[in-house]
Design a protein around this motif. Sequence first.
Motif, short mmCIF file in Angstrom:
data_model
loop_
_atom_site.label_atom_id
_atom_site.label_comp_id
_atom_site.label_asym_id
_atom_site.label_seq_id
_atom_site.Cartn_x
_atom_site.Cartn_y
_atom_site.Cartn_z
N UNK A 52 -62.35 27.11 -24.40
CA UNK A 52 -62.05 26.80 -22.99
C UNK A 52 -62.95 27.62 -22.08
N UNK A 53 -63.10 28.90 -22.39
CA UNK A 53 -63.93 29.79 -21.57
C UNK A 53 -65.38 29.30 -21.51
N UNK A 54 -65.92 28.88 -22.64
CA UNK A 54 -67.32 28.44 -22.68
C UNK A 54 -67.54 27.21 -21.80
N UNK A 55 -66.66 26.23 -21.91
CA UNK A 55 -66.81 25.04 -21.08
C UNK A 55 -66.63 25.38 -19.60
N UNK A 56 -65.66 26.25 -19.29
CA UNK A 56 -65.43 26.63 -17.89
C UNK A 56 -66.58 27.45 -17.33
N UNK A 57 -67.12 28.35 -18.12
CA UNK A 57 -68.23 29.18 -17.67
C UNK A 57 -69.41 28.32 -17.23
N UNK A 94 -58.70 27.24 -16.93
CA UNK A 94 -57.99 26.15 -16.26
C UNK A 94 -58.27 26.18 -14.76
N UNK A 95 -58.25 27.37 -14.19
CA UNK A 95 -58.56 27.49 -12.77
C UNK A 95 -59.98 27.07 -12.45
N UNK A 96 -60.90 27.53 -13.23
CA UNK A 96 -62.32 27.22 -13.00
C UNK A 96 -62.59 25.72 -13.08
N UNK A 97 -61.91 25.05 -14.00
CA UNK A 97 -62.11 23.61 -14.18
C UNK A 97 -61.16 22.76 -13.35
N UNK A 98 -60.25 23.41 -12.62
CA UNK A 98 -59.31 22.67 -11.78
C UNK A 98 -58.27 21.90 -12.57
N UNK A 126 -56.23 40.93 -15.59
CA UNK A 126 -55.19 40.70 -14.58
C UNK A 126 -55.74 39.86 -13.43
N UNK A 127 -56.94 40.21 -12.99
CA UNK A 127 -57.58 39.44 -11.93
C UNK A 127 -57.84 38.01 -12.33
N UNK A 128 -58.27 37.79 -13.56
CA UNK A 128 -58.55 36.43 -14.05
C UNK A 128 -57.28 35.59 -14.11
N UNK A 129 -56.18 36.22 -14.50
CA UNK A 129 -54.90 35.50 -14.53
C UNK A 129 -54.52 35.07 -13.12
N UNK A 130 -54.53 36.02 -12.19
CA UNK A 130 -54.18 35.70 -10.80
C UNK A 130 -55.09 34.62 -10.23
N UNK A 131 -56.38 34.77 -10.45
CA UNK A 131 -57.35 33.83 -9.91
C UNK A 131 -57.13 32.43 -10.47
N UNK A 132 -56.90 32.33 -11.77
CA UNK A 132 -56.70 31.02 -12.40
C UNK A 132 -55.50 30.29 -11.82
#
Length: 154
Positions: A52-57, A94-98, A126-132
């Motif tokens: 998931x991270x690779x596709x979102x990145x 999930x956040x990055x890909x909407x 923690x920041x990535x969780x909040x941001x997503x």
Amino acid sequence: FGRLGVKNQALMAAVAGTLATRFAEQTQQGGQVASLQAQLATFNAQNLANFAWAFATLGIQSEPLMATLTERVLEDGFVATFNAQDVANVAWALGKLGVRDLRVLEALADHALKADLLASCKAQELGNILWGYAKVGACHRPLMEAVAEEMLRG
């Protein structure tokens, strides 16, 4: 490619398309058509989070792939195998890909709280969780409060 920042839309689209096509066309014993979901069932939590991270990145959105990935997260007991980094990476992806799948976000949050994963999170996680969660407009109040408490402890 994701770590190197090589954004090759055609390559990633081909990877996603090839995976979906191959897995949908393969046949297994008993004459059943193999699915992408069956193949993702072989992924452990880290494999799935990294995928998931690779596709979102790279900003590559494949709806069938993401739908299948979120279903894998929801398979019975699977999310319980996630560590803090897996939760953070999937929430961020999930956040990055909407991808606003509230069932998955709820499962990730519940697991993070139940397993006390936030205590082992780095500030970035923690920041990535909040941001997503914020990026897709999802609010899981107990998770947000627990992350805030953890950040204040930090």
